[in-house]
Design an enzyme around this catalytic site. Structure first.
Site, short mmCIF file in Angstrom:
data_model
loop_
_atom_site.label_atom_id
_atom_site.label_comp_id
_atom_site.label_asym_id
_atom_site.label_seq_id
_atom_site.Cartn_x
_atom_site.Cartn_y
_atom_site.Cartn_z
N ASP A 29 -25.68 -1.73 -2.41
CA ASP A 29 -27.07 -1.25 -2.49
C ASP A 29 -27.16 0.22 -2.10
O ASP A 29 -27.95 0.97 -2.68
CB ASP A 29 -27.97 -2.09 -1.58
CG ASP A 29 -28.25 -3.47 -2.13
OD1 ASP A 29 -27.94 -3.72 -3.32
OD2 ASP A 29 -28.75 -4.32 -1.37
N TYR B 191 0.80 -1.23 0.00
CA TYR B 191 0.00 0.00 0.00
C TYR B 191 0.83 1.28 0.00
O TYR B 191 0.27 2.37 -0.03
CB TYR B 191 -0.94 0.00 1.21
CG TYR B 191 -1.92 -1.14 1.20
CD1 TYR B 191 -2.87 -1.25 0.18
CD2 TYR B 191 -1.89 -2.13 2.18
CE1 TYR B 191 -3.76 -2.31 0.15
CE2 TYR B 191 -2.78 -3.20 2.16
CZ TYR B 191 -3.72 -3.28 1.14
OH TYR B 191 -4.60 -4.32 1.10
N HIS C 91 -8.84 1.55 -5.93
CA HIS C 91 -8.03 0.63 -5.11
C HIS C 91 -6.57 1.00 -5.25
O HIS C 91 -6.08 1.18 -6.37
CB HIS C 91 -8.26 -0.83 -5.53
CG HIS C 91 -9.66 -1.25 -5.30
ND1 HIS C 91 -10.17 -1.46 -4.04
CD2 HIS C 91 -10.69 -1.41 -6.15
CE1 HIS C 91 -11.44 -1.76 -4.13
NE2 HIS C 91 -11.80 -1.74 -5.41
N ARG D 287 -9.86 -11.25 -4.04
CA ARG D 287 -9.91 -9.80 -4.26
C ARG D 287 -10.35 -9.44 -5.67
O ARG D 287 -10.48 -8.27 -6.01
CB ARG D 287 -8.53 -9.18 -3.99
CG ARG D 287 -8.13 -9.27 -2.53
CD ARG D 287 -6.87 -8.47 -2.24
NE ARG D 287 -6.24 -8.96 -1.04
CZ ARG D 287 -6.57 -8.59 0.20
NH1 ARG D 287 -7.50 -7.69 0.40
NH2 ARG D 287 -5.95 -9.11 1.26
N ASN E 123 -13.00 4.10 -1.84
CA ASN E 123 -12.20 2.89 -1.71
C ASN E 123 -12.86 2.10 -0.58
O ASN E 123 -12.68 2.43 0.60
CB ASN E 123 -10.75 3.21 -1.36
CG ASN E 123 -9.90 1.95 -1.26
OD1 ASN E 123 -10.45 0.84 -1.18
ND2 ASN E 123 -8.60 2.10 -1.26
O1 CA2 Z 1 -5.95 -1.80 -2.66
C1 CA2 Z 1 -6.87 -1.29 -2.01
O2 CA2 Z 1 -7.04 -0.07 -1.96
C2 CA2 Z 1 -7.82 -2.16 -1.20
O3 CA2 Z 1 -9.13 -1.64 -1.31
C3 CA2 Z 1 -7.33 -2.12 0.24
C4 CA2 Z 1 -8.08 -3.07 1.17
C5 CA2 Z 1 -8.13 -4.48 0.59
O4 CA2 Z 1 -8.95 -5.30 1.41
C6 CA2 Z 1 -8.68 -4.48 -0.82
O5 CA2 Z 1 -8.65 -5.81 -1.31
C7 CA2 Z 1 -7.84 -3.59 -1.72
C8 CA2 Z 1 -7.38 -3.14 2.53
C9 CA2 Z 1 -7.28 -1.84 3.23
C10 CA2 Z 1 -6.41 -2.03 4.45
O6 CA2 Z 1 -5.27 -1.23 4.30
C11 CA2 Z 1 -4.21 -1.45 5.12
C12 CA2 Z 1 -3.18 -0.56 5.00
C13 CA2 Z 1 -2.06 -0.70 5.77
C14 CA2 Z 1 -1.97 -1.74 6.66
C15 CA2 Z 1 -3.00 -2.64 6.79
C16 CA2 Z 1 -4.13 -2.49 6.01
#
Ligand code: CA2
Length: 152
Positions: free
Chosen positions: A90, A26, A103, A114, A77
């Site tokens: 919904d 991320y 994302h 995912r 997101n």
């Molecule tokens: O890639 C993305 O933006 C996601 O929406 C992020 C979600 C994940 O479940 C999706 O599949 C893709 C997860 C968000 C959690 O973000 C974190 C960031 C840093 C540490 C832990 C979680």
């Protein structure tokens, strides 16, 4: 009603952890950075942003419902709710505002679970795997649609 020049930015569960863990997936930007990038991109186009992040689905639903009153579109997101939540989908389809789905990571090249998004077919813009700058891309494409400048 005249078109409100405001967007709702929604970040779903766990996105408050951005910049604290999993930088390989991320990046190192924080949620505050996400909100700044989005707000700046909107301001360049004469729009303001109301930002909400919550780890509670109902809080997100309420914010989406309230957007009907004073927002022109939604940048979202949904985090992990992307892959699980019919109720979020919904809510988005229920308010009838144009939606941009963002994302940070490339969900197409990660785990199989995912790959499915409940939100994808209620969104008119999809920005996947561009990192945090993807929020600015989403704003640009959504505003182009809202102002009738999108390419056909
Ligand atoms: O890639 C993305 O933006 C996601 O929406 C992020 C979600 C994940 O479940 C999706 O599949 C893709 C997860 C968000 C959690 O973000 C974190 C960031 C840093 C540490 C832990 C979680």
């Amino acid at each position: 009603m005249t078109h409100p020049r405001r967007l709702l930015l929604v970040n779903g569960p766990n996105l408050n952890l951005l910049g604290t863990r999993e930088p390989g997936i991320y990046g190192t930007a924080t949620l505050a950075d996400v909100e700044r990038v989005t707000t700046d991109a909107a301001a360049q186009r004469g729009f303001e942003v109301r930002a909400v992040q919550s780890n509670h689905e109902g809080v997100l639903l309420d914010a989406i419902h309230e957007a009907r009153e004073d927002c022109a579109g939604i940048v979202i997101n949904p985090g992990g709710l992307t892959h699980t939540s019919v109720v979020l989908r919904d809510a988005l389809s229920g308010v009838g505002l144009p939606v941009a789905e963002v994302h940070i990571s490339d969900v197409r090249s990660r785990e199989e679970f995912r790959r499915h998004s409940y939100v994808a077919d209620v969104a008119v813009v999809h920005v996947i795997g561009e990192g945090v700058p993807g929020y600015a891309t989403a704003v640009a494409r959504l505003v182009d649609i809202l102002t009738g400048q999108a390419e056909g």
